[in-house]
Motif scaffolding. Structure first.
Motif, PDB file in Angstrom:
ATOM      1  N   VAL A 150       0.798  -1.225   0.000  1.00 13.47           N
ATOM      2  CA  VAL A 150       0.000   0.000   0.000  1.00 13.47           C
ATOM      3  C   VAL A 150       0.834   1.280   0.000  1.00 13.47           C
ATOM      4  CG1 VAL A 150      -2.001  -1.096   1.087  1.00 13.47           C
ATOM      5  CG2 VAL A 150      -0.251  -0.024   2.523  1.00 13.47           C
ATOM      6  N   ARG A 151       2.141   1.157  -0.065  1.00 11.22           N
ATOM      7  CA  ARG A 151       3.011   2.335  -0.020  1.00 11.22           C
ATOM      8  C   ARG A 151       3.420   2.741  -1.440  1.00 11.22           C
ATOM      9  NH1 ARG A 151       4.813   3.025   5.136  1.00 11.22           N
ATOM     10  NH2 ARG A 151       6.642   4.182   4.484  1.00 11.22           N
ATOM     11  N   ASP A 152       3.653   4.025  -1.636  1.00 13.35           N
ATOM     12  CA  ASP A 152       4.118   4.525  -2.928  1.00 13.35           C
ATOM     13  C   ASP A 152       5.640   4.625  -2.996  1.00 13.35           C
ATOM     14  OD1 ASP A 152       1.666   4.939  -4.347  1.00 13.35           O
ATOM     15  OD2 ASP A 152       1.280   6.674  -3.074  1.00 13.35           O
ATOM     16  N   ASP A 153       6.307   4.269  -1.921  1.00 19.97           N
ATOM     17  CA  ASP A 153       7.767   4.345  -1.882  1.00 19.97           C
ATOM     18  C   ASP A 153       8.288   3.302  -0.898  1.00 19.97           C
ATOM     19  OD1 ASP A 153      10.468   5.079  -1.114  1.00 19.97           O
ATOM     20  OD2 ASP A 153      10.108   7.002  -2.073  1.00 19.97           O
ATOM     21  N   TYR A 154       9.218   2.492  -1.375  1.00 22.07           N
ATOM     22  CA  TYR A 154       9.809   1.450  -0.530  1.00 22.07           C
ATOM     23  C   TYR A 154      11.320   1.623  -0.406  1.00 22.07           C
ATOM     24  CZ  TYR A 154       5.384  -0.975  -0.397  1.00 22.07           C
ATOM     25  OH  TYR A 154       4.080  -1.299  -0.161  1.00 22.07           O
ATOM     26  N   THR A 155      11.802   2.844  -0.575  1.00 27.41           N
ATOM     27  CA  THR A 155      13.245   3.039  -0.496  1.00 27.41           C
ATOM     28  C   THR A 155      13.774   2.879   0.925  1.00 27.41           C
ATOM     29  OG1 THR A 155      12.897   5.438  -0.451  1.00 27.41           O
ATOM     30  CG2 THR A 155      13.425   4.428  -2.591  1.00 27.41           C
ATOM     31  N   GLY A 156      12.893   2.720   1.915  1.00 29.88           N
ATOM     32  CA  GLY A 156      13.319   2.418   3.273  1.00 29.88           C
ATOM     33  C   GLY A 156      13.543   0.931   3.507  1.00 29.88           C
ATOM     34  N   VAL A 157      13.285   0.119   2.481  1.00 31.99           N
ATOM     35  CA  VAL A 157      13.522  -1.321   2.553  1.00 31.99           C
ATOM     36  C   VAL A 157      14.935  -1.574   2.039  1.00 31.99           C
ATOM     37  CG1 VAL A 157      12.778  -3.570   1.660  1.00 31.99           C
ATOM     38  CG2 VAL A 157      11.078  -1.821   2.242  1.00 31.99           C
ATOM     39  N   PRO A 158      15.724  -2.393   2.728  1.00 37.96           N
ATOM     40  CA  PRO A 158      17.110  -2.622   2.287  1.00 37.96           C
ATOM     41  C   PRO A 158      17.205  -3.011   0.810  1.00 37.96           C
ATOM     42  CG  PRO A 158      16.755  -3.625   4.432  1.00 37.96           C
ATOM     43  CD  PRO A 158      15.402  -3.141   3.943  1.00 37.96           C
ATOM     44  N   GLY A 159      18.077  -2.304   0.089  1.00 33.19           N
ATOM     45  CA  GLY A 159      18.326  -2.578  -1.321  1.00 33.19           C
ATOM     46  C   GLY A 159      17.445  -1.812  -2.280  1.00 33.19           C
ATOM     47  N   GLU A 160      16.289  -1.343  -1.828  1.00 29.23           N
ATOM     48  CA  GLU A 160      15.351  -0.690  -2.743  1.00 29.23           C
ATOM     49  C   GLU A 160      15.846   0.684  -3.212  1.00 29.23           C
ATOM     50  OE1 GLU A 160      12.430  -1.954  -4.065  1.00 29.23           O
ATOM     51  OE2 GLU A 160      12.852  -3.843  -3.074  1.00 29.23           O
ATOM     52  N   ALA A 161      16.465   1.460  -2.335  1.00 32.99           N
ATOM     53  CA  ALA A 161      16.960   2.778  -2.733  1.00 32.99           C
ATOM     54  C   ALA A 161      18.034   2.637  -3.809  1.00 32.99           C
ATOM     55  CB  ALA A 161      17.489   3.549  -1.531  1.00 32.99           C
TER      56      ALA A 161
END
Length: 171
Positions: A24-35
């Protein structure tokens, strides 16, 4: 309630017929590797093969054994950079055997949960836990409580029926 690591959740896939994931999130850059993956995508560079290898291997393995792996991504339109990245990289998930659908936030049901979660059949629900800044905590909080799993199964079915298949969504 119990805490599960990635390997624990993966072990739970085996023996289930349906693994459903709601995002449900529009950004997952806080998940390891996603950024890092988003940065590579934005720069026009291919993803590191290791970024997706473990997931694609798991999906191929469990779908070959008869488990369907499904995901609904609830997204805001117009898309964020991260959602554009997710749309562009979804064909790899599909090729591995995952079925991904999209649900524009403005047509999502009012009772849309605020958290991401997995539901394995109607047996286990596992929530992703995020900090206020979007950082994902490791693992999932899970339960096999039948009242909760029945509730989430009903939500899953409503969302799945309303969501748009990937190939139709990208048109």
């Amino acid at each position: 309630m119990r805490h599960m690591g990635f390997d624990d959740l993966v072990a739970e896939f085996r023996g289930h017929k349906r693994a459903f994931h709601l995002e449900v999130r529009d950004d997952y850059t806080g998940v390891p590797g996603e950024a890092d993956a988003l940065e590579r995508f934005a720069a026009g560079r291919p993803l590191e093969p290791a970024f997706t290898a473990q997931w694609y291997t798991l999906v191929r393995e469990v779908t070959a054994s008869g488990t369907s792996v499904q995901r609904v991504r609830v997204v805001t339109e117009p898309h964020t950079d991260y959602v554009r990245f997710a749309v562009a990289t979804t064909p790899g998930n599909l090729d591995a055997g995952e079925d991904i659908r999209w649900l524009p936030r403005e047509v999502a049901p009012e009772e849309l949960p605020d958290d991401d979660w997995w539901l394995l059949d109607e047996d286990l629900v596992a929530w992703t836990v995020f900090e206020q800044d979007g950082t994902a905590l490791p693992g999932w909080v899970a339960t096999t409580d039948s009242a909760l799993t029945a509730h989430y199964a009903a939500v899953r079915d409503r969302l799945w029926d309303k969501a748009i298949r990937h190939h139709d969504y990208i048109k």
